[in-house]
Design an enzyme around this catalytic site. Structure first.
Site, short mmCIF file in Angstrom:
data_model
loop_
_atom_site.label_atom_id
_atom_site.label_comp_id
_atom_site.label_asym_id
_atom_site.label_seq_id
_atom_site.Cartn_x
_atom_site.Cartn_y
_atom_site.Cartn_z
N GLU A 128 14.96 -2.91 -12.67
CA GLU A 128 15.53 -2.40 -13.76
C GLU A 128 14.65 -3.21 -15.19
O GLU A 128 14.03 -4.06 -14.84
CB GLU A 128 16.91 -3.12 -13.94
CG GLU A 128 17.85 -2.47 -13.03
CD GLU A 128 19.29 -2.70 -13.37
OE1 GLU A 128 20.06 -2.19 -12.45
OE2 GLU A 128 19.66 -3.52 -14.22
N PRO A 129 14.79 -2.70 -16.48
CA PRO A 129 14.32 -3.27 -17.42
C PRO A 129 14.30 -4.91 -17.42
O PRO A 129 13.29 -5.83 -17.92
CB PRO A 129 14.49 -2.83 -18.73
CG PRO A 129 15.26 -1.33 -18.29
CD PRO A 129 15.82 -1.51 -16.75
N GLY A 130 15.38 -5.39 -16.90
CA GLY A 130 15.57 -6.94 -17.19
C GLY A 130 15.70 -7.43 -15.59
O GLY A 130 16.02 -8.77 -15.35
N ILE A 158 10.15 3.53 -11.26
CA ILE A 158 10.60 4.23 -10.05
C ILE A 158 9.50 5.07 -9.55
O ILE A 158 9.31 6.34 -10.26
CB ILE A 158 11.97 4.77 -10.22
CG1 ILE A 158 13.03 4.06 -10.89
CG2 ILE A 158 12.48 5.46 -8.89
CD1 ILE A 158 12.95 2.74 -10.02
N GLU A 243 8.34 -2.31 4.67
CA GLU A 243 7.75 -1.95 3.58
C GLU A 243 6.51 -2.72 3.07
O GLU A 243 5.48 -2.34 2.73
CB GLU A 243 8.89 -2.08 2.21
CG GLU A 243 8.26 -2.05 0.93
CD GLU A 243 9.54 -2.38 -0.20
OE1 GLU A 243 8.97 -2.16 -1.40
OE2 GLU A 243 10.61 -2.19 0.13
N GLN A 337 -18.55 -5.25 -9.66
CA GLN A 337 -19.41 -6.16 -10.16
C GLN A 337 -20.57 -5.76 -9.41
O GLN A 337 -21.71 -5.65 -9.96
CB GLN A 337 -19.15 -7.37 -10.05
CG GLN A 337 -20.22 -8.62 -10.64
CD GLN A 337 -20.02 -8.71 -12.11
OE1 GLN A 337 -18.95 -8.37 -12.73
NE2 GLN A 337 -21.27 -9.01 -12.78
N HIS A 339 -21.77 -3.19 -8.46
CA HIS A 339 -22.28 -1.60 -8.70
C HIS A 339 -22.64 -1.78 -10.09
O HIS A 339 -23.26 -0.75 -10.64
CB HIS A 339 -20.82 -0.75 -8.74
CG HIS A 339 -20.53 -0.27 -7.32
ND1 HIS A 339 -20.09 -0.71 -6.35
CD2 HIS A 339 -20.72 1.25 -6.98
CE1 HIS A 339 -20.07 0.09 -5.34
NE2 HIS A 339 -20.58 1.17 -5.66
N GLU A 368 3.70 -14.29 -5.56
CA GLU A 368 4.44 -15.49 -5.94
C GLU A 368 5.71 -15.41 -5.02
O GLU A 368 6.22 -16.60 -4.37
CB GLU A 368 4.84 -15.50 -7.29
CG GLU A 368 3.38 -15.85 -8.34
CD GLU A 368 2.50 -14.80 -8.42
OE1 GLU A 368 1.44 -14.85 -8.75
OE2 GLU A 368 3.27 -13.40 -8.24
#
Length: 380
Positions: A128-130, A158, A243, A337, A339, A368
């Protein structure tokens, strides 16, 4: 070292995947990136080829094999092809286990045939946004209205959000939410009050539609509760190992492919009248990346074997995810780098790999978070 984890049937499947990519994906991929979305025809083609639902029972149209090595082959070949937009890994490895492991018999018969033939594209809506990795922060909520749930809230970032016909939504079904108050509700295309926002503009993976989703008094039938009421936290934790392993498999494949194309580039590219490969610094760079890839590959193949036997734990999956994705990030930076200016041009695979792969250390749980999981297991 020659890899030991695949049998002849996996090698044959790899050839099938490569043929599918050459025929159904690569000729159209540039247009999909411009459109910001892949064609639904590609999903149906994947279903016809047997690339969807490899772990789904044959009676529902799937492959009938829980052998994760088939998923590993898919992840490796799509990564090497530079085609992450057709998100078969999300569909098969992340969402598939929720449907095969939690759905009732009625739900399986309703959803799994379309899941396997490519007519029903799936997504899972957690972020969610938060609230990202912190499930305590989820605010989307559903009220029990007798014969249905009344769902309200919003989700963001999503994957498959625009194309999805079936979205597994993580929502509060108690006022408190959190570990003991979240449930999984299945929202289907066409439900009144279910709206899609914009197709988000990302720095990479342009062909993969990533959207905002909004739920305004969506009436979700009680029959669309997936798994146990208030049991979403346990369900989510159960499926996270696969996952994260799936992301790690793609990451090491990307690092190896970057090393391969960069090795060829420095052999051919000249500077001051000599090939780049003749310079000690370049040889050291290649040597370091080759060693890191070889060591990581050994660990990842062991994880794949363990998971195929049902023995991979959350800690090992977290180790695989953070180590392989951070290696991918370092390899992409170093190879770009090497390349030089050409590496900054999107016509070169290394440039696309640099932007497409940057999300790998973020989704599925950030580096993290992975370290926190590992540290807690060791230190309490």
């Amino acid at each position: 070292m020659k890899r030991q984890i695949f049998a002849p049937e996996h090698d044959a499947f790899r050839e099938t995947v490569r043929s599918f990519l050459a025929r159904e994906v690569l000729p159209y991929y540039e247009q999909w990136e411009k459109d910001g979305i892949v064609s639904r025809d590609a999903w149906r083609a994947a279903g016809k080829q047997g690339l969807l639902g490899p772990a789904v029972d044959e009676e529902y149209g799937g492959g009938g094999s829980a052998d994760f090595r088939y998923s590993a082959v898919l992840a490796e070949e799509f990564t090497r092809a530079g085609a992450p937009g057709l998100a078969l890994g999300l569909h098969n490895d992340i969402i598939g286990p929720y449907l095969t492991g939690l759905a009732t018999e009625e739900q399986k018969r309703r959803w799994l045939p379309g899941f396997c033939d490519g007519t029903l594209i799936t997504a899972i809506a957690m972020t969610e946004p938060g609230a990202g990795s912190d499930l305590q922060g989820i605010r989307t909520h559903a009220e029990d209205r007798g014969d249905h749930w009344l769902l309200n809230g919003s989700k963001t970032f999503i994957s498959n959000g625009i194309l999805a016909d079936l979205v597994i939504v993580v929502a509060k079904t108690t006022p408190e939410g959190g570990a003991h108050g979240l449930s999984l509700l299945v929202v289907e295309r066409g439900m009144q009050g279910f709206e899609r926002g914009r197709n988000l503009d990302k720095i990479g993976q342009k062909a993969q539609d990533t959207a905002e989703l909004f739920f305004h008094d969506v009436r979700v039938p009680k029959e669309n509760l997936l798994g146990e009421l208030n049991g979403a936290f346990v369900h989510l934790m159960t499926n996270l190992a696969q996952e994260r392993l799936s992301i790690a498999v793609a990451a090491i494949a990307a690092a190896e492919h970057l090393l391969e194309i960069t090795t060829e580039y420095v052999k051919e590219r000249e500077a001051f009248g000599r090939p780049l490969a003749s310079k000690q610094h370049i040889r050291f760079e290649i040597a370091e990346m080759a060693t890191e890839c070889a060591v990581t590959r050994a660990f990842l193949d062991r994880c794949i074997e363990e998971h195929s036997r049902g023995g991979l734990g959350a800690v090992e999956a977290s180790m695989a995810k953070w180590w392989a994705t951070e290696l991918q990030k370092r390899a992409a930076d170093r190879c770009l780098q090497l390349h030089g200016g050409y590496g900054y041009m999107t016509e070169y695979p290394v440039a696309r790999a640099f932007t497409d792969g940057r999300i790998q250390t973020i989704y599925g749980g950030t580096t993290e978070i992975m370290k926190e999981i590992i540290g807690r297991s060791l230190l309490g």
